[in-house]
Design a protein around this motif. Structure first.
Motif, PDB file in Angstrom:
ATOM      1  N   SER A  81       8.262  44.031  23.736  1.00 46.72           N
ATOM      2  CA  SER A  81       8.111  43.328  22.460  1.00 46.72           C
ATOM      3  C   SER A  81       8.455  41.847  22.541  1.00 46.72           C
ATOM      4  O   SER A  81       8.308  41.139  21.547  1.00 46.72           O
ATOM      5  N   ASN A  82       8.913  41.387  23.686  1.00 47.33           N
ATOM      6  CA  ASN A  82       9.433  40.024  23.776  1.00 47.33           C
ATOM      7  C   ASN A  82       8.323  39.012  24.043  1.00 47.33           C
ATOM      8  O   ASN A  82       7.714  39.003  25.109  1.00 47.33           O
ATOM      9  N   GLU A  83       8.098  38.139  23.076  1.00 51.19           N
ATOM     10  CA  GLU A  83       7.034  37.136  23.173  1.00 51.19           C
ATOM     11  C   GLU A  83       7.305  36.064  24.229  1.00 51.19           C
ATOM     12  O   GLU A  83       6.395  35.322  24.584  1.00 51.19           O
ATOM     13  N   LYS A  84       8.522  35.995  24.751  1.00 53.99           N
ATOM     14  CA  LYS A  84       8.786  35.011  25.805  1.00 53.99           C
ATOM     15  C   LYS A  84       7.952  35.317  27.056  1.00 53.99           C
ATOM     16  O   LYS A  84       7.637  34.424  27.832  1.00 53.99           O
ATOM     17  N   ILE A  96       4.904  35.862  27.162  1.00 51.43           N
ATOM     18  CA  ILE A  96       3.597  35.195  27.095  1.00 51.43           C
ATOM     19  C   ILE A  96       3.765  33.679  26.971  1.00 51.43           C
ATOM     20  O   ILE A  96       2.821  32.969  26.651  1.00 51.43           O
ATOM     21  N   ARG A 110       5.740  32.098  24.821  1.00 48.63           N
ATOM     22  CA  ARG A 110       5.986  31.699  23.434  1.00 48.63           C
ATOM     23  C   ARG A 110       7.477  31.764  23.140  1.00 48.63           C
ATOM     24  O   ARG A 110       8.157  32.701  23.530  1.00 48.63           O
ATOM     25  N   ILE A 140       7.678  28.062  16.117  1.00 45.20           N
ATOM     26  CA  ILE A 140       6.954  28.784  17.160  1.00 45.20           C
ATOM     27  C   ILE A 140       6.385  27.755  18.123  1.00 45.20           C
ATOM     28  O   ILE A 140       5.637  26.871  17.711  1.00 45.20           O
ATOM     29  N   GLU A 151       4.144  27.491  21.408  1.00 50.48           N
ATOM     30  CA  GLU A 151       3.247  28.131  22.366  1.00 50.48           C
ATOM     31  C   GLU A 151       3.354  27.393  23.697  1.00 50.48           C
ATOM     32  O   GLU A 151       3.602  26.185  23.720  1.00 50.48           O
ATOM     33  N   GLN A 170      -1.594  36.768  27.007  1.00 48.84           N
ATOM     34  CA  GLN A 170      -1.512  36.972  25.568  1.00 48.84           C
ATOM     35  C   GLN A 170      -2.334  38.183  25.146  1.00 48.84           C
ATOM     36  O   GLN A 170      -1.924  38.951  24.276  1.00 48.84           O
ATOM     37  N   PHE A 189      -0.406  41.323  25.937  1.00 52.43           N
ATOM     38  CA  PHE A 189       0.731  41.400  25.024  1.00 52.43           C
ATOM     39  C   PHE A 189       0.281  41.893  23.648  1.00 52.43           C
ATOM     40  O   PHE A 189       0.903  42.772  23.054  1.00 52.43           O
ATOM     41  N   GLU A 190      -0.809  41.332  23.133  1.00 55.51           N
ATOM     42  CA  GLU A 190      -1.283  41.712  21.807  1.00 55.51           C
ATOM     43  C   GLU A 190      -1.776  43.156  21.767  1.00 55.51           C
ATOM     44  O   GLU A 190      -1.550  43.862  20.774  1.00 55.51           O
ATOM     45  N   GLN A 241       1.343  45.182  21.582  1.00 57.34           N
ATOM     46  CA  GLN A 241       1.945  45.128  20.250  1.00 57.34           C
ATOM     47  C   GLN A 241       1.138  45.965  19.266  1.00 57.34           C
ATOM     48  O   GLN A 241       1.712  46.650  18.406  1.00 57.34           O
TER      49      GLN A 241
END
Length: 190
Positions: free
Chosen positions: A120-123, A125, A127, A154, A156, A165, A168-169, A172
């Motif tokens: 779940s960690n956006e880092k 990608i 971000r 945020i 990017e 990305q 990741f999406e 998610q």
């Protein structure tokens, strides 16, 4: 200064104690606000603050920038790949342990919550989202999830990504972490 002649029931003493406590409380509030402001400004300029010293897949260079540690990044990619193959967190945990893959801290046992956070960690990608939490009451110091109480920054491409990305999406979406799934479904399948 004689403490023997001070009575806590004396109204003048109570008033003095109340004034001093209020002054200290206000000073504490001002310091808290100054620290929050500093963190927000630092984030606006792309400086990433990690809340942990060991972050699977990344380390920091001499300037404090996130850099990929390739051996660890392979584990992160493996976790995402396994999830996309239909493995849940428990099954991924078993796989990692069966193959002797250790955690970032060198432990042989993985936590399903750690695996879930990695997924779940956006880092991963590139971000950076800050702040994820806020402290509504500086006196208690108790943090709560930021659900719009404070403006979110945020950034990017804040650092090099380990996961694309798109991957990741999709993850998610499968996990149910996307608020507007229609956008993701339309984006990937139309």
């Amino acid at each position: 200064f004689e403490t023997e002649n001070i009575w806590s029931n004396d109204p003048r003493v109570k008033k003095y104690i109340t004034m001093v406590a209020a002054a200290y409380q206000e000073e504490s509030r001002q310091k808290s606000e100054a620290i929050k402001w500093g963190i927000r400004e630092s984030s606006r300029h792309g400086h990433i603050k990690l809340n942990h010293s060991q972050f699977l897949g990344y380390g920091k260079d001499t300037n404090g920038n996130l850099v990929i540690i390739e051996e660890e990044a392979k584990i992160v990619r493996l976790i995402y790949d396994l999830f996309l193959q239909g493995y849940g967190c428990r099954k991924i945990k078993k796989y990692l342990e069966d193959y002797g893959i250790k955690t970032v801290t060198g432990k042989e046992q993985w936590s399903t919550s750690t695996i879930d956070r990695i997924l779940s960690n956006e880092k991963y990608i590139g971000r950076n989202i800050t702040p994820k939490t806020h402290t509504p009451d500086f006196l208690t110091g108790k943090q709560e999830e930021n659900q719009g109480q404070i403006d979110t920054i945020i950034i990017e491409n804040a650092h090099q990504a380990i996961i694309s990305q798109e991957v990741f999406e999709v993850v998610q979406n499968l996990k149910g972490n996307i608020k507007d799934k229609e956008v993701i479904i339309n984006r990937f399948y139309l």
